[in-house]
Write an enzyme that holds these catalytic residues in place. Structure first.
Site, mmCIF file in Angstrom:
data_model
loop_
_atom_site.group_PDB
_atom_site.id
_atom_site.type_symbol
_atom_site.label_atom_id
_atom_site.label_comp_id
_atom_site.label_asym_id
_atom_site.label_seq_id
_atom_site.Cartn_x
_atom_site.Cartn_y
_atom_site.Cartn_z
ATOM 1 N N ASP A 173 18.423 -9.982 -10.119
ATOM 2 C CA ASP A 173 17.642 -9.641 -8.930
ATOM 3 C C ASP A 173 18.436 -9.882 -7.644
ATOM 4 O OD1 ASP A 173 15.989 -10.122 -11.168
ATOM 5 O OD2 ASP A 173 14.242 -10.470 -9.894
ATOM 6 N N ASN A 234 10.604 -4.680 -12.183
ATOM 7 C CA ASN A 234 9.173 -4.554 -11.883
ATOM 8 C C ASN A 234 8.914 -4.278 -10.403
ATOM 9 O OD1 ASN A 234 9.991 -7.376 -11.516
ATOM 10 N ND2 ASN A 234 7.846 -7.792 -11.091
ATOM 11 N N HIS A 235 9.921 -4.441 -9.541
ATOM 12 C CA HIS A 235 9.749 -4.128 -8.118
ATOM 13 C C HIS A 235 10.226 -2.726 -7.760
ATOM 14 C CE1 HIS A 235 8.269 -7.847 -6.129
ATOM 15 N NE2 HIS A 235 8.647 -8.365 -7.282
ATOM 16 N N HIS A 286 15.110 -5.979 -17.710
ATOM 17 C CA HIS A 286 14.743 -6.780 -16.543
ATOM 18 C C HIS A 286 13.921 -8.015 -16.898
ATOM 19 C CE1 HIS A 286 13.916 -7.858 -12.454
ATOM 20 N NE2 HIS A 286 12.634 -7.949 -12.759
ATOM 21 N N SER A 573 -2.497 7.862 8.601
ATOM 22 C CA SER A 573 -2.815 7.781 10.034
ATOM 23 C C SER A 573 -3.028 6.349 10.494
ATOM 24 C CB SER A 573 -4.082 8.588 10.332
ATOM 25 O OG SER A 573 -5.212 7.991 9.699
ATOM 26 N N ASN A 611 -14.073 1.386 19.198
ATOM 27 C CA ASN A 611 -14.344 2.484 20.144
ATOM 28 C C ASN A 611 -15.460 3.415 19.654
ATOM 29 O OD1 ASN A 611 -13.089 3.743 18.056
ATOM 30 N ND2 ASN A 611 -11.429 4.651 19.278
ATOM 31 N N ASP A 613 -15.798 5.488 17.164
ATOM 32 C CA ASP A 613 -15.491 6.875 16.789
ATOM 33 C C ASP A 613 -15.645 7.103 15.285
ATOM 34 O OD1 ASP A 613 -13.354 5.486 15.771
ATOM 35 O OD2 ASP A 613 -11.809 6.826 16.594
ATOM 36 N N ASN A 615 -14.035 5.459 12.934
ATOM 37 C CA ASN A 615 -12.815 5.124 12.206
ATOM 38 C C ASN A 615 -12.412 3.676 12.462
ATOM 39 O OD1 ASN A 615 -12.256 7.707 10.995
ATOM 40 N ND2 ASN A 615 -11.698 8.432 13.043
ATOM 41 N N GLU A 620 -4.555 -3.261 11.471
ATOM 42 C CA GLU A 620 -4.609 -4.067 12.691
ATOM 43 C C GLU A 620 -5.648 -5.170 12.535
ATOM 44 O OE1 GLU A 620 -3.372 -5.378 16.259
ATOM 45 O OE2 GLU A 620 -2.525 -3.649 15.218
#
EC number: 3.1.3.16
Length: 640
Positions: A173, A234-235, A286, A573, A611, A613, A615, A620
């Site tokens: 690794d 595995n990564h 691995h 988005s 806000n 809307d 969504n 965040e």
């Protein structure tokens, strides 16, 4: 006179010897104490690493659960299921969409690769990355496409011969640690026809330079396709990358074209060979093996069907359900999936770990693969007329470890994996008919040159810091467990009761009694003030009046939730709808048996839609949950 003088000298010499022995014994005890502290710190790091991987593997069962339920409640949304369970079909897209339409501007001052690639390009890339330059997205995509073209022609297991006089180097690794790869090449030489390498998976994640390592390895592979060998770890899995950092690294370094890179990379992973066989004697994989490992099955299955270890094969009913709910014809059929048996064979190969105990039993630490004993190793090797397994997958203090009577070797090449000074890296050199040679190293920095006690202090500080974060995420559960044993409501329980409660809730298999002095206060009688466990740490609330059980749940599952909602966000988005949030949370709630009222979730969703809307910027929102430590330096009371 002479005899008296000689006697005095003899007594003086005895005193000097006794003093030297006292100093020597003191120093040995001092080193032993430091070694014990270092051992405990490494145990904490490894236990939490494996617990995180266990949580990641548990997502697999959640996705199956979601497949059964989400498609019934959101029949109009087939994109999510397609993203999760259908293989990407890049062949149907013009390569020009990815490479040809991306121009390299004259102002670009990074490395410019010339195709077909040569040894000069390897050197060019190494020098550029040493100067912290970034390879342009045009070249990244071209390398990925070229590598995929060659990988698709390769068998599941690459076969190598060192006979009669060839040597080969095996690396474990690297996990995005570019300095380790540079040091290996400095000590051992660059890949070439006379200096072949096997890189045994887990090139990416965790470290900050996964892209640079991947590009160096793939460019070297394109120059020397029969002398540089890449095994899947595995990564090498887009779902693992979402949790452990590589996805984030790509999107930060390639803001404009990162999504294209991720899409091509996702498919490239599926074409990486799953193992290497050297001289028909040594199996390089691995993770490990299990009692059911069958090389005949593994050599014949279509490895590109393994999109992610977290995406189990669909049942016939599930597949029919998806087809029924899709607007158009399905491109995926059961024949384009691995069978459950094939899927489990690869899981064992990528996730298993050796143990001293005989037999084969579930790998409860990682949540995937198995633990295999020396009897299993002998059985599988004898059945396939092999002599040895070389694997990676586990950090070892010395960079390598030999077990199962010399039949299993672990090699791990990322030094300072958990913390500066935590472990050495190593690589192996093999030649026909000789014993493996081990080469150890450790990338040094200013902190690595510090005295041993300072390095141990820093390791210990980091280890207990992340352990306390684990504890605060289960604060309510821990307090309930403590209070269950505090019959007199004194706020105190015995050390044994405290240790039992910690293990029963956190399940980290740690020596809690030995660690207690760093985690909790005790009185003169040895009783534990269990609430002192949380004196110096708390989770920041993103919103006022948010209930503690909801805060802890969101913090505890933040990595899982981030992955789930990033998958729902099919257009990348960064936003998901209120309805998607509510539906997915309720499914998550039901599957993980999280006891949060629907009214709390509705209130939470409304608050997150700042806000109004419809969504939510969920990533965040998750960043608003963070742990506050009162002590942030190794010189804190935590280490005194």
């Amino acid at each position: 006179m002479g005899c008296g003088s000689s006697s005095k000298k003899g007594k003086k010499s005895e005193k000097v010897v006794r003093a030297a022995l006292i100093i020597q014994n003191w120093y040995r005890r001092y080193r032993a104490r430091l070694s014990a502290r270092q051992h405990y710190a490494l145990a904490i790091f490894q236990s939490i690493e494996y617990a995180d991987e266990q949580g990641q593997m548990q997502l697999s069962s959640f996705f199956s659960f979601m497949l059964e339920n989400y498609t019934n409640t959101h029949k109009e949304d087939s994109a999510l299921v397609s993203r999760l369970f259908e293989n990407t079909r890049l062949e149907s897209k013009d390569r020009e969409e990815y490479v040809g339409l991306i121009d390299v501007p004259d102002s670009y001052d990074g490395p410019r690769l010339q195709f077909p690639l040569t040894f000069t390009d390897i050197n060019l890339l190494l020098q550029a990355f040493k100067q912290q330059q970034t390879l342009h997205a045009h070249y990244v995509l071209e390398v990925l496409f070229e590598a995929r073209k060659i990988l698709k022609q390769m068998p599941n297991f690459t076969r190598i011969q060192t006979f009669p006089a060839k040597e080969i180097t095996i690396c474990g690794d690297l996990h995005g640690k570019l300095d380790d790869l540079m040091l290996i090449f400095y000590k051992n030489g660059l890949p070439s026809e006379k200096n072949p390498y096997v890189f045994n998976g887990d090139f990416v994640d965790r470290g900050n330079n996964s892209m640079e390592i991947l590009m160096i390895l793939l460019v070297s592979f394109l120059v020397y396709p029969t002398d540089l060998h890449l095994n899947r770890g595995n990564h090498e899995d887009f779902m693992m990358n979402l949790r452990y950092g590589f996805t984030k690294e790509i999107l930060q370094k390639y803001k404009l074209h990162g999504k294209k890179i991720l899409q091509v990379l996702e498919e490239l992973y599926t074409w990486l060979p799953i193992g290497t066989i050297i001289d028909n004697e040594i199996l390089v994989i691995h993770g490990g093996i299990s009692e059911s490992t069958d090389l005949n099955i593994l050599q014949q299955l279509q490895r590109n069907k393994m999109k992610s270890v977290l995406m189990p094969p669909m049942s016939t009913n599930q597949e029919c359900n998806i087809k029924k709910n899709k607007a158009g014809p399905s491109e995926q059929s059961a024949s384009e999936q691995l069978t459950k048996l094939e899927w489990e064979q690869i899981i064992d190969l990528l996730w298993s770990d050796p143990r001293g105990k005989k037999g084969c039993y579930p790998n409860t630490s990682r949540g995937g693969g198995c633990y295999f004993g020396p009897d299993v190793t002998s059985k599988v090797l004898n059945k396939n007329q092999l002599k040895m397994v070389i694997r990676s997958h586990e950090c070892k203090p010395d960079g390598y470890e030999i077990c199962h009577d010399g039949k299993v070797i672990t090699v791990f090449s990322a030094s300072n994996y958990y913390e500066e000074g935590s472990n050495r890296g190593a690589y192996i050199r093999l030649s026909y008919g000789t014993s493996p040679q081990f080469f150890q190293y450790q990338v040094t920095s200013t902190s690595c040159l510090n005295p041993l006690y300072q390095r141990v202090n820093a390791m210990e500080f980091s280890a207990f810091r992340i352990l306390k974060e684990r504890m605060i995420a289960r604060k309510t559960d821990l307090i309930n467990a403590f209070e269950l044993r505090d019959h007199s409501r004194t706020g105190k329980i015995s050390l044994a009761q405290w240790a039992f409660s910690m293990e029963s809730i956190l399940g980290l298999n740690l020596p809690w009694r030995s660690l207690s002095s760093h985690l909790v206060s005790t009185d003169s009688s040895g009783s534990v003030d269990y609430m002192s466990s949380f004196d110096d740490i708390h989770i920041e609330k993103p919103m006022k009046d948010m209930k503690s059980d909801l805060i802890e749940t969101m913090y505890r599952y933040r990595s899982d939730l981030k992955i789930i909602f990033n998958i729902i966000d099919t257009d990348q988005s960064g936003l998901i709808s209120m309805d998607e949030f509510r539906t997915m949370w309720k499914l998550f709630n039901a599957h993980y048996k999280v006891h949060i009222d629907d009214s709390q979730i509705d209130e939470l969703a409304s608050t997150m839609d700042s806000n109004k809307d419809g969504n939510i910027d969920f990533n965040e929102f998750l960043r608003a949950f963070y742990v506050v430590h009162k002590y942030e330096t190794p010189e804190s009371p935590l280490n005194k």
